[in-house]
Scaffold this motif. Structure first.
Motif, PDB file in Angstrom:
ATOM      1  N   LEU A 124      -5.577   6.039  -1.773  1.00  0.00           N
ATOM      2  CA  LEU A 124      -4.664   4.956  -1.451  1.00  0.00           C
ATOM      3  C   LEU A 124      -4.459   4.070  -2.675  1.00  0.00           C
ATOM      4  CD1 LEU A 124      -6.050   3.839   2.035  1.00  0.00           C
ATOM      5  CD2 LEU A 124      -4.449   5.679   1.497  1.00  0.00           C
TER       6      LEU A 124
ATOM      7  N   ARG B 236      -9.574  -1.532   7.426  1.00  0.00           N
ATOM      8  CA  ARG B 236      -8.927  -0.562   8.300  1.00  0.00           C
ATOM      9  C   ARG B 236      -9.003  -1.047   9.731  1.00  0.00           C
ATOM     10  NH1 ARG B 236     -13.089   4.600   7.749  1.00  0.00           N
ATOM     11  NH2 ARG B 236     -14.851   3.729   8.934  1.00  0.00           N
TER      12      ARG B 236
ATOM     13  N   THR C  10      -9.751   7.753  10.783  1.00  0.00           N
ATOM     14  CA  THR C  10      -8.357   7.548  11.168  1.00  0.00           C
ATOM     15  C   THR C  10      -8.111   6.086  11.517  1.00  0.00           C
ATOM     16  OG1 THR C  10      -8.077   9.813  11.977  1.00  0.00           O
ATOM     17  CG2 THR C  10      -6.597   8.142  12.879  1.00  0.00           C
TER      18      THR C  10
ATOM     19  N   GLY D  28      -1.112   6.892   2.103  1.00  0.00           N
ATOM     20  CA  GLY D  28      -1.643   7.386   3.358  1.00  0.00           C
ATOM     21  C   GLY D  28      -1.033   8.719   3.736  1.00  0.00           C
TER      22      GLY D  28
ATOM     23  N   GLU E  18       0.823  -1.202   0.000  1.00  0.00           N
ATOM     24  CA  GLU E  18       0.000   0.000   0.000  1.00  0.00           C
ATOM     25  C   GLU E  18       0.862   1.258   0.000  1.00  0.00           C
ATOM     26  OE1 GLU E  18      -1.986  -2.961   2.935  1.00  0.00           O
ATOM     27  OE2 GLU E  18       0.011  -2.176   2.491  1.00  0.00           O
TER      28      GLU E  18
ATOM     29  N   THR F 285      -1.022   1.228   5.595  1.00  0.00           N
ATOM     30  CA  THR F 285      -0.637   2.635   5.470  1.00  0.00           C
ATOM     31  C   THR F 285      -1.521   3.459   6.389  1.00  0.00           C
ATOM     32  OG1 THR F 285      -0.223   4.425   3.877  1.00  0.00           O
ATOM     33  CG2 THR F 285      -2.161   3.068   3.479  1.00  0.00           C
ATOM     34  N   GLN F 286      -0.899   4.387   7.118  1.00  0.00           N
ATOM     35  CA  GLN F 286      -1.618   5.162   8.123  1.00  0.00           C
ATOM     36  C   GLN F 286      -2.380   6.310   7.477  1.00  0.00           C
ATOM     37  OE1 GLN F 286      -1.736   4.809  11.690  1.00  0.00           O
ATOM     38  NE2 GLN F 286      -3.309   6.400  11.482  1.00  0.00           N
ATOM     39  N   VAL F 287      -3.627   6.446   7.872  1.00  0.00           N
ATOM     40  CA  VAL F 287      -4.443   7.600   7.491  1.00  0.00           C
ATOM     41  C   VAL F 287      -4.873   8.295   8.781  1.00  0.00           C
ATOM     42  CG1 VAL F 287      -6.635   8.352   6.488  1.00  0.00           C
ATOM     43  CG2 VAL F 287      -5.266   6.591   5.342  1.00  0.00           C
TER      44      VAL F 287
ATOM     45  N   VAL G  23      -5.137   2.498  10.368  1.00  0.00           N
ATOM     46  CA  VAL G  23      -4.203   1.909   9.409  1.00  0.00           C
ATOM     47  C   VAL G  23      -5.053   1.165   8.383  1.00  0.00           C
ATOM     48  CG1 VAL G  23      -2.281   0.332   9.041  1.00  0.00           C
ATOM     49  CG2 VAL G  23      -2.397   1.692  11.139  1.00  0.00           C
ATOM     50  N   TYR G  24      -4.805   1.461   7.123  1.00  0.00           N
ATOM     51  CA  TYR G  24      -5.574   0.857   6.030  1.00  0.00           C
ATOM     52  C   TYR G  24      -4.730  -0.228   5.361  1.00  0.00           C
ATOM     53  CZ  TYR G  24      -9.267   4.318   6.404  1.00  0.00           C
ATOM     54  OH  TYR G  24     -10.327   5.078   6.855  1.00  0.00           O
TER      55      TYR G  24
END
Length: 126
Positions: free
Chosen positions: A20, A38, A90, A9, A6, A120-122, A92-93
């Motif tokens: 993403l 997520r 919010t 983010g 991924e 990947t962090q959002v 982690v995806y």
């Protein structure tokens, strides 16, 4: 065996947008469904969107109308366009792939997804 990775983010303010991407490599010859999950601290893992091998999509109620899942089979890439982001998005995806034609968001089908990316962090701020 498939490998997923991924990207895309980041941190945005509420109301903002992110896209993403999930690059797929390895054994991509078989029909497979893909999904975005997520996972936020203290919360259960949530499947937010999925796309089947032939393009049918499904969305969780929490993101329907704001998120759009798509894939580019030629580029072996999965996308998640996220609009009107909220602080509760919010997390982690993760992208994931299941060796089946139809996708499902049901919790009892989460184990169908055998290949996972690293996440990947959002982060969405109020």
């Amino acid at each position: 065996q498939m490998q997923l990775s991924e990207s895309g983010g980041g941190s945005v303010q509420a109301g903002g947008s992110l896209r993403l991407s999930c690059a797929v490599s390895g054994d991509t010859n078989k029909p497979y469904a893909m999904a975005w999950f997520r996972w936020a601290p203290g919360e259960e893992r949530e499947a937010v969107a999925c796309v089947g091998a032939f393009g049918a999509t499904a969305y969780a109620n929490s993101v329907r109308g704001r998120f759009t899942i798509s894939k580019d089979d030629a580029e072996n890439t999965l996308y998640l366009a996220m609009n009107s982001l909220k602080p509760e998005d919010t997390a982690v995806y993760y992208c994931a792939a299941a060796p089946r034609a139809l996708c499902s968001l049901s919790r009892n089908r989460h184990d169908d997804y055998k290949a996972w990316g690293q996440g990947t962090q959002v982060t969405v701020s109020a």
